[in-house]
Motif scaffolding. Structure first.
Motif, PDB file in Angstrom:
ATOM      1  N   ASP A  36       4.838  -4.310  -3.910  1.00 17.10           N
ATOM      2  CA  ASP A  36       4.821  -5.705  -4.307  1.00 17.10           C
ATOM      3  C   ASP A  36       4.048  -6.519  -3.273  1.00 17.10           C
ATOM      4  OD1 ASP A  36       6.365  -5.242  -6.566  1.00 17.10           O
ATOM      5  OD2 ASP A  36       8.258  -5.542  -5.474  1.00 17.10           O
ATOM      6  N   ARG A  61      -3.555  -8.207  -1.105  1.00 16.14           N
ATOM      7  CA  ARG A  61      -3.240  -7.818  -2.492  1.00 16.14           C
ATOM      8  C   ARG A  61      -3.863  -6.472  -2.836  1.00 16.14           C
ATOM      9  NH1 ARG A  61      -4.056 -13.868  -5.179  1.00 16.14           N
ATOM     10  NH2 ARG A  61      -1.900 -14.589  -4.842  1.00 16.14           N
ATOM     11  N   ALA A  62      -5.072  -6.216  -2.362  1.00 16.02           N
ATOM     12  CA  ALA A  62      -5.709  -4.928  -2.632  1.00 16.02           C
ATOM     13  C   ALA A  62      -4.928  -3.791  -1.976  1.00 16.02           C
ATOM     14  CB  ALA A  62      -7.150  -4.941  -2.131  1.00 16.02           C
ATOM     15  N   ARG A  99     -11.420  -2.496  -5.722  1.00 17.21           N
ATOM     16  CA  ARG A  99     -10.535  -3.467  -6.382  1.00 17.21           C
ATOM     17  C   ARG A  99     -11.149  -4.863  -6.404  1.00 17.21           C
ATOM     18  NH1 ARG A  99      -8.077   0.866  -5.044  1.00 17.21           N
ATOM     19  NH2 ARG A  99      -6.135   1.511  -6.066  1.00 17.21           N
ATOM     20  N   ASP A 122      -1.832  -3.045  -3.922  1.00 17.56           N
ATOM     21  CA  ASP A 122      -2.137  -2.283  -5.133  1.00 17.56           C
ATOM     22  C   ASP A 122      -2.403  -0.814  -4.801  1.00 17.56           C
ATOM     23  OD1 ASP A 122      -2.785  -2.358  -8.071  1.00 17.56           O
ATOM     24  OD2 ASP A 122      -4.722  -1.650  -7.314  1.00 17.56           O
ATOM     25  N   GLY A 133       0.914   0.759  -4.194  1.00 19.73           N
ATOM     26  CA  GLY A 133       1.903   0.519  -5.240  1.00 19.73           C
ATOM     27  C   GLY A 133       3.066  -0.343  -4.795  1.00 19.73           C
TER      28      GLY A 133
END
Length: 318
Positions: free
Chosen positions: A212, A203-204, A179, A207, A210
Motif C-alpha cells: 500500500d 508509488r512506483a 511504471r 507497486d 505489492g
C-alpha cells in the motif's frame, strides 16, 4: 543609494527582498515569502510585498529569477500560469528590470556564500580555484546551471536540464521507469527529482513490491522516511541515489571540477540521508571516469535566499 527589489519565483512560492546595491555583498533585507497561487500575476505579488513593507515608492531596479526558460527578457513559467517580461516590469515604474532564470541567479550567488552556508556531502576534497562549478536542485521542478570562470570574468549557463531524459542504472530503476512510462509520454529527470517526483518514486516502489502507498504528499513521505518507516525510507534513499547519479552526469557534462552545489527546497531537508553514502556512491559510479568524479566536492546549500543574492549580483554587475 540605488535600491533594488529582488525576487525568486518558483512554481509554488515567490520570495522577495530589498537590497542596497552600493552595499558590499548586497545581502537581502526584509525577505518575505508568498504563495504564488494567492496572486494572479507577478506584478500583483510584487505589489503585495511592497504594500506589506509600507513602501510608497518602488525601488529603482528589479531583478526576478524565475523557474522557467527566459528568452529576450520574457519568461513563461514551466509550473505556474504566469508570464512576465522586463518591459512589463519597467511599465510598472522600475527604471531598470531584469528577468533571469532562477538557476542562473543561483549560480551567480555561489561565490558570495560562506562556509556556514554550505554542508558538505561526504568527505569532499577542496576544489581547485578558478574551475567551473555546477548548481542543481529539486523542488517543484528540477533545475541546473553552471558558472564558468575565465580570468576575471564569470559566465553562467542555465538550461532546462531537468527535462533531459531519465537514465536508470539498475533493475529497480528500470522497473520504476516502466511504471512512469505508463503515466507520462516521456519520463524526464524532473519526473523523479522533484517534490512530485518523490511521490512518483514512492508509488512506483509500492507497486513493485505489492504494498500500500497511503502517503499522498512529498512532505508526508519525507517525514515518515525520517521516522524510519520502511517504504518511505527506501523511496527517499532511492531519490537521493538517483540525485547523485544525475549530479554526476551533469558534473561530467559541465566539467564541474570546482564543485557541485545542491540548491532547491528538498536537499536541505535530506542532508542526513544524502550523507549516508548513497548519493556519493552514485555520483562517483561513472566507470572509467570515476576518479574524475571522486575529486569533485559536493555540497548542500543551506542559505535560504541564494537566488536573491544572485539576482542582486546581476544588477550590481550591469
Amino acid at each position: 543609494m540605488d535600491t533594488a527589489l529582488v525576487g525568486d519565483i518558483g512554481g509554488t512560492n515567490a520570495r522577495f527582498a530589498i537590497v542596497e546595491l552600493a552595499d558590499v555583498g548586497a545581502r537581502p533585507q526584509a525577505p518575505r515569502t508568498y504563495n504564488c497561487c494567492d496572486h494572479p500575476s507577478l506584478q500583483a505579488a510584487i505589489s503585495a510585498y511592497l504594500d506589506d513593507m509600507g513602501s510608497s515608492k518602488r525601488p529603482d531596479a528589479v531583478c526576478v529569477a524565475v523557474a522557467g526558460p527566459v528568452t529576450d527578457g520574457v519568461a513563461a513559467f514551466t509550473n505556474l500560469p504566469w508570464r512576465v517580461s522586463e518591459e512589463a516590469l519597467r511599465e510598472t515604474g522600475f527604471e531598470r528590470a531584469r528577468v533571469i532564470n532562477d538557476y542562473e541567479a543561483l549560480a551567480f550567488g555561489i561565490p558570495d556564500l560562506t562556509a556556514s552556508d554550505l554542508r558538505p556531502i561526504g568527505a569532499t576534497p577542496a576544489p581547485p580555484p578558478g574551475h567551473t562549478l555546477a548548481v542543481m536542485g529539486a523542488g517543484t521542478g528540477f533545475g541546473v546551471s553552471a558558472l564558468t570562470r575565465r580570468k576575471s570574468e564569470e559566465l553562467v549557463t542555465a538550461g532546462e536540464g531537468g527535462h533531459a531524459s531519465f537514465a536508470p542504472v539498475d533493475e529497480l530503476e528500470v522497473e520504476i521507469l516502466r511504471r512512469l512510462a505508463v503515466q507520462f509520454d516521456r519520463v524526464s529527470i524532473e519526473r523523479l527529482l522533484s517534490g512530485p517526483g518523490l511521490l512518483n518514486i514512492y508509488r512506483a516502489m509500492a507497486d513493485i513490491v505489492g504494498a500500500d502507498a497511503p502517503h499522498a504528499t512529498p512532505a508526508q513521505i519525507t517525514a515518515q522516511a525520517l521516522a524510519g518507516e520502511d517504504l518511505p525510507r527506501h523511496a527517499v534513499e532511492r531519490f537521493c541515489s538517483i540525485f547523485g547519479s544525475v549530479a554526476g552526469d551533469f558534473a561530467l557534462s559541465y566539467g564541474a571540477q570546482g564543485g557541485v552545489y545542491l540548491a532547491g527546497g528538498i536537499a536541505p531537508q535530506l542532508i542526513e540521508v544524502l550523507n549516508r553514502g548513497g548519493f556519493r556512491r552514485a555520483f562517483e559510479a561513472k566507470g572509467r571516469l570515476s576518479p574524475y568524479l571522486t575529486a569533485i566536492p559536493t555540497y548542500v546549500v543551506t542559505h535560504p535566499h541564494l537566488a536573491l543574492i544572485g539576482a542582486a549580483r546581476v544588477l550590481k554587475a550591469r
